[in-house]
Design a protein around this motif. Structure first.
Motif, PDB file in Angstrom:
ATOM      1  N   LYS A   6      14.805   2.221   3.512  1.00 46.91           N
ATOM      2  CA  LYS A   6      14.366   3.559   3.904  1.00 46.91           C
ATOM      3  C   LYS A   6      15.180   4.676   3.256  1.00 46.91           C
ATOM      4  CE  LYS A   6      12.338   2.236   8.179  1.00 46.91           C
ATOM      5  NZ  LYS A   6      12.210   2.243   9.567  1.00 46.91           N
ATOM      6  N   GLY A  32      10.977  -0.661   2.939  1.00 47.38           N
ATOM      7  CA  GLY A  32      10.898  -0.720   4.398  1.00 47.38           C
ATOM      8  C   GLY A  32      12.238  -1.030   5.026  1.00 47.38           C
ATOM      9  N   ILE A  33      13.058  -1.846   4.346  1.00 46.50           N
ATOM     10  CA  ILE A  33      14.356  -2.197   4.916  1.00 46.50           C
ATOM     11  C   ILE A  33      15.364  -1.084   4.680  1.00 46.50           C
ATOM     12  CG2 ILE A  33      16.313  -3.779   4.721  1.00 46.50           C
ATOM     13  CD1 ILE A  33      14.272  -6.013   4.192  1.00 46.50           C
ATOM     14  N   LEU A  72       0.783  -8.455  -7.399  1.00 40.79           N
ATOM     15  CA  LEU A  72       0.724  -8.260  -5.941  1.00 40.79           C
ATOM     16  C   LEU A  72       2.072  -8.565  -5.301  1.00 40.79           C
ATOM     17  CD1 LEU A  72      -2.719  -9.830  -4.968  1.00 40.79           C
ATOM     18  CD2 LEU A  72      -2.154  -7.426  -5.175  1.00 40.79           C
ATOM     19  N   CYS A  73       2.734  -9.627  -5.750  1.00 40.32           N
ATOM     20  CA  CYS A  73       4.047  -9.976  -5.198  1.00 40.32           C
ATOM     21  C   CYS A  73       5.046  -8.863  -5.497  1.00 40.32           C
ATOM     22  CB  CYS A  73       4.549 -11.285  -5.791  1.00 40.32           C
ATOM     23  SG  CYS A  73       3.670 -12.709  -5.168  1.00 40.32           S
ATOM     24  N   LYS A 107      -2.864  -2.609  -3.760  1.00 40.22           N
ATOM     25  CA  LYS A 107      -2.987  -4.049  -3.507  1.00 40.22           C
ATOM     26  C   LYS A 107      -4.422  -4.411  -3.130  1.00 40.22           C
ATOM     27  CE  LYS A 107       0.121  -5.537  -0.486  1.00 40.22           C
ATOM     28  NZ  LYS A 107       1.336  -6.016   0.198  1.00 40.22           N
ATOM     29  N   LEU A 140       5.208  -1.562   8.423  1.00 38.53           N
ATOM     30  CA  LEU A 140       5.924  -0.717   7.452  1.00 38.53           C
ATOM     31  C   LEU A 140       5.962   0.750   7.867  1.00 38.53           C
ATOM     32  CD1 LEU A 140       4.690  -2.114   4.021  1.00 38.53           C
ATOM     33  CD2 LEU A 140       6.933  -2.372   5.030  1.00 38.53           C
ATOM     34  N   VAL A 141       4.774   1.308   8.108  1.00 39.09           N
ATOM     35  CA  VAL A 141       4.693   2.752   8.319  1.00 39.09           C
ATOM     36  C   VAL A 141       5.421   3.167   9.590  1.00 39.09           C
ATOM     37  CG1 VAL A 141       3.108   4.622   8.855  1.00 39.09           C
ATOM     38  CG2 VAL A 141       2.583   3.037   7.023  1.00 39.09           C
ATOM     39  N   GLU A 179       7.519  -2.853  -1.357  1.00 35.69           N
ATOM     40  CA  GLU A 179       7.258  -2.363   0.003  1.00 35.69           C
ATOM     41  C   GLU A 179       8.337  -2.821   0.972  1.00 35.69           C
ATOM     42  OE1 GLU A 179       2.419  -1.897   0.450  1.00 35.69           O
ATOM     43  OE2 GLU A 179       3.349  -3.796   0.928  1.00 35.69           O
ATOM     44  N   VAL A 180       8.668  -4.120   0.902  1.00 39.29           N
ATOM     45  CA  VAL A 180       9.631  -4.656   1.856  1.00 39.29           C
ATOM     46  C   VAL A 180      11.003  -4.027   1.645  1.00 39.29           C
ATOM     47  CG1 VAL A 180      10.835  -6.760   2.559  1.00 39.29           C
ATOM     48  CG2 VAL A 180       8.378  -6.804   2.191  1.00 39.29           C
ATOM     49  N   MET A 232       3.063  13.855   7.177  1.00 36.18           N
ATOM     50  CA  MET A 232       3.545  12.473   7.228  1.00 36.18           C
ATOM     51  C   MET A 232       4.696  12.321   6.249  1.00 36.18           C
ATOM     52  SD  MET A 232       1.089   9.193   7.639  1.00 36.18           S
ATOM     53  CE  MET A 232       0.426   9.267   6.034  1.00 36.18           C
ATOM     54  N   PHE A 253       3.425 -13.313   1.985  1.00 34.98           N
ATOM     55  CA  PHE A 253       3.423 -14.126   0.767  1.00 34.98           C
ATOM     56  C   PHE A 253       2.582 -15.382   0.941  1.00 34.98           C
ATOM     57  CE2 PHE A 253       7.332 -11.802  -0.487  1.00 34.98           C
ATOM     58  CZ  PHE A 253       6.846 -11.354  -1.699  1.00 34.98           C
ATOM     59  N   PHE A 304       3.803   3.892   1.082  1.00 34.97           N
ATOM     60  CA  PHE A 304       3.312   2.621   1.622  1.00 34.97           C
ATOM     61  C   PHE A 304       1.791   2.558   1.576  1.00 34.97           C
ATOM     62  CE2 PHE A 304       7.320   2.136   4.344  1.00 34.97           C
ATOM     63  CZ  PHE A 304       7.874   1.274   3.438  1.00 34.97           C
ATOM     64  N   ILE A 305       1.147   3.653   1.968  1.00 34.99           N
ATOM     65  CA  ILE A 305      -0.313   3.628   2.031  1.00 34.99           C
ATOM     66  C   ILE A 305      -0.902   3.523   0.631  1.00 34.99           C
ATOM     67  CG2 ILE A 305      -2.317   5.050   2.601  1.00 34.99           C
ATOM     68  CD1 ILE A 305      -0.707   6.004   5.065  1.00 34.99           C
ATOM     69  N   ASN A 365       5.890   6.984   4.036  1.00 35.65           N
ATOM     70  CA  ASN A 365       4.649   6.419   4.564  1.00 35.65           C
ATOM     71  C   ASN A 365       3.494   6.607   3.600  1.00 35.65           C
ATOM     72  OD1 ASN A 365       6.103   5.709   6.727  1.00 35.65           O
ATOM     73  ND2 ASN A 365       5.174   7.143   8.173  1.00 35.65           N
ATOM     74  N   VAL A 371      -3.169  -7.216   4.576  1.00 42.32           N
ATOM     75  CA  VAL A 371      -2.431  -6.240   3.784  1.00 42.32           C
ATOM     76  C   VAL A 371      -2.380  -4.904   4.528  1.00 42.32           C
ATOM     77  CG1 VAL A 371      -2.593  -4.855   1.690  1.00 42.32           C
ATOM     78  CG2 VAL A 371      -2.810  -7.316   1.549  1.00 42.32           C
ATOM     79  N   THR A 392       4.484  -6.083  -3.112  1.00 40.33           N
ATOM     80  CA  THR A 392       4.943  -6.426  -1.766  1.00 40.33           C
ATOM     81  C   THR A 392       6.464  -6.358  -1.680  1.00 40.33           C
ATOM     82  OG1 THR A 392       3.054  -7.899  -1.615  1.00 40.33           O
ATOM     83  CG2 THR A 392       4.733  -8.129   0.077  1.00 40.33           C
ATOM     84  N   ILE A 393       7.152  -6.819  -2.736  1.00 38.43           N
ATOM     85  CA  ILE A 393       8.615  -6.773  -2.726  1.00 38.43           C
ATOM     86  C   ILE A 393       9.092  -5.323  -2.668  1.00 38.43           C
ATOM     87  CG2 ILE A 393      10.668  -7.178  -4.142  1.00 38.43           C
ATOM     88  CD1 ILE A 393       9.247  -9.795  -5.051  1.00 38.43           C
ATOM     89  N   THR A 451       0.885  -3.095   6.541  1.00 39.83           N
ATOM     90  CA  THR A 451       1.338  -1.730   6.283  1.00 39.83           C
ATOM     91  C   THR A 451       1.398  -0.909   7.557  1.00 39.83           C
ATOM     92  OG1 THR A 451       0.355  -1.802   4.114  1.00 39.83           O
ATOM     93  CG2 THR A 451       0.857   0.368   4.983  1.00 39.83           C
ATOM     94  N   THR A 466      -0.495   0.047  -0.604  1.00 40.11           N
ATOM     95  CA  THR A 466      -1.453  -0.833   0.069  1.00 40.11           C
ATOM     96  C   THR A 466      -2.832  -0.736  -0.570  1.00 40.11           C
ATOM     97  OG1 THR A 466      -0.269  -0.488   2.103  1.00 40.11           O
ATOM     98  CG2 THR A 466      -2.475  -1.373   2.299  1.00 40.11           C
TER      99      THR A 466
END
Lengths: 321, 127
Positions: free
Chosen positions: B44, B41-42, B30-31, B70, A320-321, B37-38, B56, A83, B63-64, B60, A312, B34-35, A316, B67
């Motif tokens: 899952k 990520g937490i 963008l925020c 973004k 992340l991945v 993604e996070v 894969m 951020f 995520f890609i 994942n 960025v 990102t939120i 990732t 990304t």
């Protein structure tokens, strides 16, 4: 078509190919080549990771710390860093926009905030490196370089070496150049010797060993007590924290790539801050006011956004991945 | 870029009144990503981890893709690629995309081969 139309004279100079000024075009050339460098690093990371796909460390379990707070917060601090970098990217675009309108004071303030954001980011990265190098739980390494971590059987939480290692007397002194062979050095000794950890492990039935192997559910494999007792015989040394050779979090390549990629990115942020500072002082001195345009702010802005763009991807692929 | 800004994003779905408004709008987007993604990520989600696509996990892939979304908005709106000449933009964007796709294909296929050698060879690597 628009790119092929030349504006009047062709040979006397003054043309702008692709409608981009010389400086901006060169900045884009640099950015494309630098993007390929970073892609090379990330592809190498992907290579090593796919090679050791079943034993690679899980990033959520590695980066769990936040400054000034105790506890387990996976991802939180990296998300904060992301951020910060996006915010400093925004103030940079605002500076470019103000530059187009020739608003000198706004450019100064927005560039100032951009630089502050960059400094916070680099500081955070330094802290993250420090935490990573210091380590938190400690582990054992086997002869083949595999990492054995410890878990409390009753709660399922990670156990640190200090929780169960048994202090023994008769410590060996650290080998230094002045008291031993002058041509051989030795890094600092870990807080516990291998023997202390092994004895403490045998005395404490609540401790189990966790291997690097990732099981079907995506967790690291937990051995039972018998398997753990058999496994600990293979340990050859104590590992605390991470460096380029040993890594308590798992595969040593993980630490190598972490230092290399985030380090290279951090160096970019650092040089971005320096370039931003130079332009910042030039804006204050009125250089671009006299020149009649703020294109330098736009060029350094391109570089700054590129650094954000790279982050960025690093975010990732590393976290992340 | 020197002339004027294109103020539409999402293919004209959202149109901003000024460049500054567009910057804040893109920041919000963008925020938001990102939120997502996070949070993914937490937590899952089970379903996204269990299913895999082209070797894969689905998570994942998400995520890609996020990304790349973004990266698109950073390059198009913050780095003003949206306002640049089309041929300059294509030269900048497609050159790395082509080379990176090639490189990742080569390295990942090779890495997967080595993984299988490690796994199925008659030598133990864990001793």
């Amino acid at each position: 078509m628009d790119s092929t139309v030349t504006q009047g004279k062709v040979w006397e100079g003054g043309n702008k190919p692709l409608d981009a000024s010389y400086g901006k075009m060169m900045m884009w050339f640099f950015i494309v080549s630098d993007a390929l460098t970073f892609s090379g690093f990330l592809a190498a990371y992907g290579f090593s990771r796919f090679k050791f796909i079943e034993t690679w460390p899980i990033a959520d379990e590695v980066f769990t710390h936040v400054p000034f707070f105790h506890g387990n917060f996976p991802m939180a601090y990296v998300a904060f860093m992301t951020f910060i970098l996006i915010m400093s990217s925004v103030t940079m675009v605002l500076a470019v926009d103000a530059g187009h309108k020739m608003q000198k004071n706004k450019v100064i303030w927005y560039m100032f905030f951009t630089i502050i954001g960059g400094i916070i980011f680099v500081g955070s990265q330094a802290w993250e490196w420090g935490t990573f190098i210091k380590g938190d739980f400690g582990a054992l390494e086997t002869k083949s370089g595999k990492i054995l971590q410890f878990v409390k059987a009753d709660s399922g939480e990670r156990a640190a070496l200090r929780d169960f290692a048994k202090p023994l007397h008769g410590e060996r002194v650290q080998h230094e150049r002045k008291n031993g062979m002058w041509f051989v050095g030795e890094g600092s000794l870990p807080s516990y010797s291998l023997n202390e950890v092994v004895e403490g492990f045998k005395a404490n039935p609540n401790i189990l060993i966790r291997t690097e192997q990732i099981n079907e559910e995506g967790h690291k494999t937990l051995l039972n007590r018998q398997e753990s007792l058999a496994k600990i015989k293979r340990a050859t040394q104590v590992v605390e924290g991470a460096n380029l050779v040993h890594n308590e979090y798992g595969h040593r390549l993980f630490a190598d790539f972490f230092f290399f990629i985030t380090g290279f990115h951090g160096f970019h942020v650092f040089s971005g801050i320096l370039i931003n500072l130079i332009i910042f002082f030039n804006v204050i001195l009125g250089t671009y006011e006299r020149r009649g345009h703020y294109e330098m702010v736009e060029k350094v802005g391109l570089y700054w956004h590129f650094v954000d763009l790279v982050w960025v991807f690093v975010f990732t692929f590393f976290y992340l991945v | 870029m020197a002339h004027e800004h294109k103020l539409e994003i999402f293919r004209g779905l959202v149109k901003f009144k000024s460049n500054i408004q567009k910057i804040w709008g893109v920041l919000a987007f963008l925020c938001f990503i990102t939120i997502i993604e996070v949070v993914l990520g937490i937590y899952k989600p089970e379903g996204l981890i269990k299913t895999s696509f082209l070797g894969m996990k689905l998570l994942n892939w998400i995520f890609i893709i996020l990304t790349l979304v973004k990266a698109y908005y950073i390059a198009w709106d913050f780095m003003h690629l949206r306002d640049e000449n089309k041929s300059l933009r294509r030269a900048i964007v497609w050159t790395p995309i082509f080379l990176v796709l090639y490189l990742t294909f080569i390295t990942l296929v090779e890495a997967d081969y080595i993984y299988n050698v490690f796994k199925e060879g008659f030598v133990t690597w864990d001793f």
